[in-house]
Design a protein around this motif. Structure first.
Motif: not given
Length: 482
Positions: A415-416, A435, A437, A439, A444-447
């Motif tokens: 994911y991140g 949702t 998300e 960070w 941001s690492q994305g949804l």
């Protein structure tokens, strides 16, 4: 029972523990009543909305007048969390939370003082010098120390040592203050009632005789609290003595309420020599300082704090400082320990950060052993998450949505980025669309998750004793603009 099980403890220790227990019970009851009042307020607002929709002459639907059920003692309320729009309407002063505590003097060298309390880091952990412990709640500054002296931090320690400044008359010193030491309490506001000093060891010479005890809120303007001239209360090495303080006169710079000046206290204190010591020199010799009085802890303006009650954390987690910092207290046992926030999220958009603070522990070998394993998980947990469960990992088998230190989630192993001590992990939760998300250090690492349903609680899981975790709430609108 306490005295029988631990006969080595003094009766005063037992009484202190009993008082702490009584205060804890009172605190829980007050929180329960506050939650009930909030629930009743929310219920009344909901009924008013129904009335407006149906009209004044219409009947309220059956069940809308039901009383809010009383919650069992210690049960967390499911009062909806305020949305950002609602919270912006609140007055900042009302939103801020201040905790106060009184520290009463018993005898010289007792364990009832403010500095001893800070050395426990606000928990039941073993005492350590408050200027050297994990959270460093006290910072010590002083005039230059002798080379043969212990560091100036020994002034606030409990060990009798040789702690002496270099001799210099006020007129000859660069700042004009002469021998002195300053204690900075980092935002704690203290109104002292007593203070204690202990002379150094092993000598019964160089005992302070003339000094001033001063307080300040900014380190620049100093207010005289007490002055001593030719005082001979201390006569030998290692001796404690305590003096009572009188409230200093009100100053024009202090706030006014109804025309009356209010002094909340001081965050910095200074002992400054004003005359020669018992050996007719200007050495300031001090190996112990303690203070008693009324303490107002820093404002907690953030909406979220770690849950202070036992139902909000597993047994292996302990509060380190003012409900903002938590850490794992037990040694490695291969099991996760979890703490959750004090308030649930049910609607609206929210953003909080968890700061990962490295502890002063020798963790190199442990980190190497767990290099390929999750050791930290940050995210949210379902309101039914069982903190007494055998498996407290934030994910299966219990309902949670988290980002692990390996950079993965339960639904995405890549994911991140990985994270660890020194990093700040942000969590953006939109309960309206469901949702989450994450960070890392503002990136941001994305949804990460969709279809989230509430209520949920911000939470952190730790597998090791380091790092400790600090919870911070931030304004999501401001963050988006930045």
């Amino acid at each position: 029972t306490y005295c029988v099980q631990k006969p080595q403890k003094k009766f005063t220790t037992f009484m202190q523990a009993l008082i702490e227990l009584m205060l804890s019970v009172e605190h829980v009851e007050m929180r329960r009543m506050e939650r009930l009042e909030q629930a009743e307020k929310n219920s009344a607002e909901q009924k008013e909305e129904v009335k407006q929709k149906l009209g004044k002459d219409e009947k309220i639907p059956i069940g809308s007048d039901e009383k809010v059920p009383e919650l069992p003692l210690g049960t967390p309320s499911m009062v909806p969390a305020l949305t950002r729009q609602e919270s912006e309407k609140e007055d900042d002063q009302q939103a801020a939370t201040r905790r106060t505590q009184d520290f009463e003097y018993d005898k010289p060298g007792d364990t009832n003082g403010i500095l001893y309390f800070l050395g426990l880091e606000g928990s039941s952990s073993d005492y350590s010098n408050p200027a050297l412990c994990q959270t460093r709640p006290v910072h010590v500054r002083s005039s230059p120390m002798l080379k043969s002296s212990q560091p100036n931090t020994a002034i606030v320690g409990r060990d009798a040592v040789r702690c002496v400044t270099q001799p210099v008359e006020p007129e000859a010193s660069p700042d004009g203050y002469g021998p002195h030491f300053v204690l900075d309490f980092h935002g704690l506001m203290i109104m002292p009632t007593h203070y204690s000093l202990r002379h150094t060891v092993p000598r019964s010479s160089e005992i302070m005789r003339s000094w001033v005890f001063e307080g300040s809120t900014n380190g620049e303007t100093w207010i005289l609290i007490q002055e001593k001239k030719d005082c001979e209360d201390i006569t030998k090495a290692g001796q404690w003595h305590t003096w009572e303080c009188k409230t200093p006169p009100a100053q024009a710079s202090n706030p006014q309420v109804d025309g009356k000046q209010i002094i909340p206290g001081y965050s910095q204190f200074r002992i400054r020599m004003t005359g020669e010591n018992s050996s007719n020199s200007w050495h300031l010799a001090c190996s112990g300082f303690e203070m008693y009085g009324h303490v107002t802890f820093p404002e907690l303006t953030d909406k979220l704090t770690w849950e202070e009650e036992d139902f909000g954390r597993s047994k292996g987690m302990e509060l380190i400082r003012y409900s903002k910092v938590m850490a794992r207290k037990n040694s490695i046992n291969g099991k996760w320990e979890v703490v959750r926030a004090s308030q649930p999220l049910q609607s609206g958009r929210h953003y909080f950060e968890v700061e990962l603070i490295e502890r002063d522990l020798d963790m190199a070998e442990v980190y190497a052993r767990y290099k390929k394993k999750d050791i930290i998980m940050v995210g949210i947990i379902d309101s039914k998450f069982n903190l007494s469960h055998a498996n407290l990992r934030l994910g299966q088998p219990q309902k949670a949505w988290a980002y692990s230190s390996l950079g993965s989630t339960d639904t995405n192993s890549e994911y991140g980025e990985p994270f660890g001590s020194g990093d700040s992990i942000g969590v953006e939760v939109d309960m309206d669309v469901g949702t989450v998300e994450f960070w890392k250090n503002g990136v941001s690492q994305g949804l990460a998750y969709v279809d989230i349903t509430g209520p949920v609680f911000p939470a952190v899981g730790l597998l090791l004793q380091s790092p400790q975790v600090k919870l911070v709430t931030k304004d999501i609108k401001k963050l988006k603009k930045e």
